[in-house]
Design an enzyme around this catalytic site. Sequence first.
Site, short mmCIF file in Angstrom:
data_model
loop_
_atom_site.label_atom_id
_atom_site.label_comp_id
_atom_site.label_asym_id
_atom_site.label_seq_id
_atom_site.Cartn_x
_atom_site.Cartn_y
_atom_site.Cartn_z
N LYS A 1 0.86 -1.18 0.00
CA LYS A 1 0.00 0.00 0.00
C LYS A 1 0.89 1.23 0.00
O LYS A 1 1.64 1.47 0.95
CB LYS A 1 -0.89 -0.02 1.24
CG LYS A 1 -1.72 1.23 1.35
CD LYS A 1 -2.76 1.09 2.44
CE LYS A 1 -3.50 2.39 2.61
NZ LYS A 1 -4.48 2.30 3.70
N LYS B 1 -2.15 -1.49 -3.88
CA LYS B 1 -3.00 -0.30 -3.82
C LYS B 1 -2.16 0.96 -3.87
O LYS B 1 -1.17 1.02 -3.15
CB LYS B 1 -3.76 -0.37 -2.50
CG LYS B 1 -4.61 0.83 -2.21
CD LYS B 1 -5.28 0.66 -0.89
CE LYS B 1 -5.98 1.95 -0.55
NZ LYS B 1 -6.41 2.01 0.79
N SER C 1 -10.05 5.82 -4.64
CA SER C 1 -10.96 6.96 -4.83
C SER C 1 -10.45 7.94 -5.88
O SER C 1 -11.21 8.40 -6.73
CB SER C 1 -11.18 7.66 -3.49
OG SER C 1 -9.94 8.07 -2.93
N ARG D 1 -10.55 10.45 1.88
CA ARG D 1 -10.48 11.07 3.21
C ARG D 1 -11.70 11.93 3.47
O ARG D 1 -12.14 12.08 4.59
CB ARG D 1 -9.16 11.82 3.37
CG ARG D 1 -7.99 10.86 3.16
CD ARG D 1 -6.74 11.11 3.96
NE ARG D 1 -5.82 10.00 3.72
CZ ARG D 1 -4.57 10.12 3.32
NH1 ARG D 1 -4.06 11.34 3.13
NH2 ARG D 1 -3.82 9.05 3.13
C1 PBG Z 1 -6.99 3.37 5.45
C2 PBG Z 1 -7.47 3.32 4.05
C3 PBG Z 1 -7.35 4.31 3.08
C4 PBG Z 1 -7.99 3.83 1.94
C5 PBG Z 1 -8.48 2.58 2.23
N1 PBG Z 1 -8.13 2.26 3.54
C6 PBG Z 1 -6.79 5.67 3.16
C7 PBG Z 1 -5.41 5.92 3.61
O1 PBG Z 1 -4.58 5.05 3.74
O2 PBG Z 1 -5.15 7.09 3.83
C8 PBG Z 1 -8.11 4.56 0.64
C9 PBG Z 1 -9.17 4.08 -0.29
C10 PBG Z 1 -9.46 5.00 -1.43
O3 PBG Z 1 -8.79 6.03 -1.66
O4 PBG Z 1 -10.40 4.68 -2.17
N2 PBG Z 1 -7.96 2.95 6.36
#
Ligand code: PBG
Length: 325
Positions: free
Chosen positions: A196, A250, A276, A206
């Site tokens: 990730k 991701k 997203s 967010r």
């Molecule tokens: C953390 C989490 C995030 C996303 C999924 N799980 C955000 C981050 O790491 O800041 C992002 C998913 C998306 O952008 O669609 N709980």
Amino acid sequence: MSSFPRPRRLRSTGAIRDLVAETRFSTSQLILPAFVREGIAEPVPIHSMPGVSQHTIDSLLKEAEELLGSGVGTILLFGVTDEKDSDGSLACRQEFVLQRAIGALKRSFGDELTVMSDLCMDEYTTHGHCGVLDSLGRVDNDRTLLRYQELALSLAEAGVDFVAPSGMMDHQVAAIREALDGSGLVDTGILAYSAKYASALYGPFRDAVEVEIAGGGNRKAYQQDYRNRREALREIELDLEEGADMIMVKPASYYLDIIAAAREISDRPVAAYQVSGEYSMIIAAAASGFLDRESVALESLAAIFRAGADLVLTYFAKEVKGWME
Ligand code: PBG
């Protein structure tokens, strides 16, 4: 006899191209990420992600029904709440919206719907980090693991099929597996967010979970640096060793090389998360008339599968069946 090499183009019809296409995927390989929020009476549209809403439990049940109707059998939940504290403990209760949503989905749809839950702290902590903090304000990896274990048990007891730890703490998969097995919850699976990256593409998300990192901070201390590839592969190896049932890369579209490498080294399913920002960029460009939403979305999904993903998490999940017909 002609000495030309075969000079002509073969006939190329849509049916022939379909016959020999290398990359194929079906809606059963898609997962819809969905948000369920405490304390709302109606679904709330997410401004930065047109077409996506924060759900009530009732509207989530309707969404799941439509999802099944569009050939997608899996949903991954995020909980959203105003009730936050410094260590996210409020999310570990059976009365929390996530656990109630899991229960309601499993009661309504049983095994027809696979229910996964994100497992992290950032949605539930006042400081917005993915773990608990030490006295210097740094994320405390090992104390965070204890929280993850508690949350994993609570989600598993609510009936979730897979927990999906997304916090990038070291040894989170081993810690969660140990806690689940220790409580006899041996058939609850783990989809590990293994590679990730610290990505600006999470921006719209967010908004969706109403997370702001205190003091304008970031997650670069625990998420992957996008200039690096080897450390991501090492993270995947570790999660496989620790017992992950599926691993994830991701974001997806900017990380196709990582997906391809993950496919090479993993003997378990590789998921990729079209996040997203990847979704909202396509929506916004299409809304401006700069490109065609459906064609670009399909092309992006095909590229992610072509790179080697077995499963894709995408906010487009419900629409794909209509596009493939
Ligand atoms: C953390 C989490 C995030 C996303 C999924 N799980 C955000 C981050 O790491 O800041 C992002 C998913 C998306 O952008 O669609 N709980």
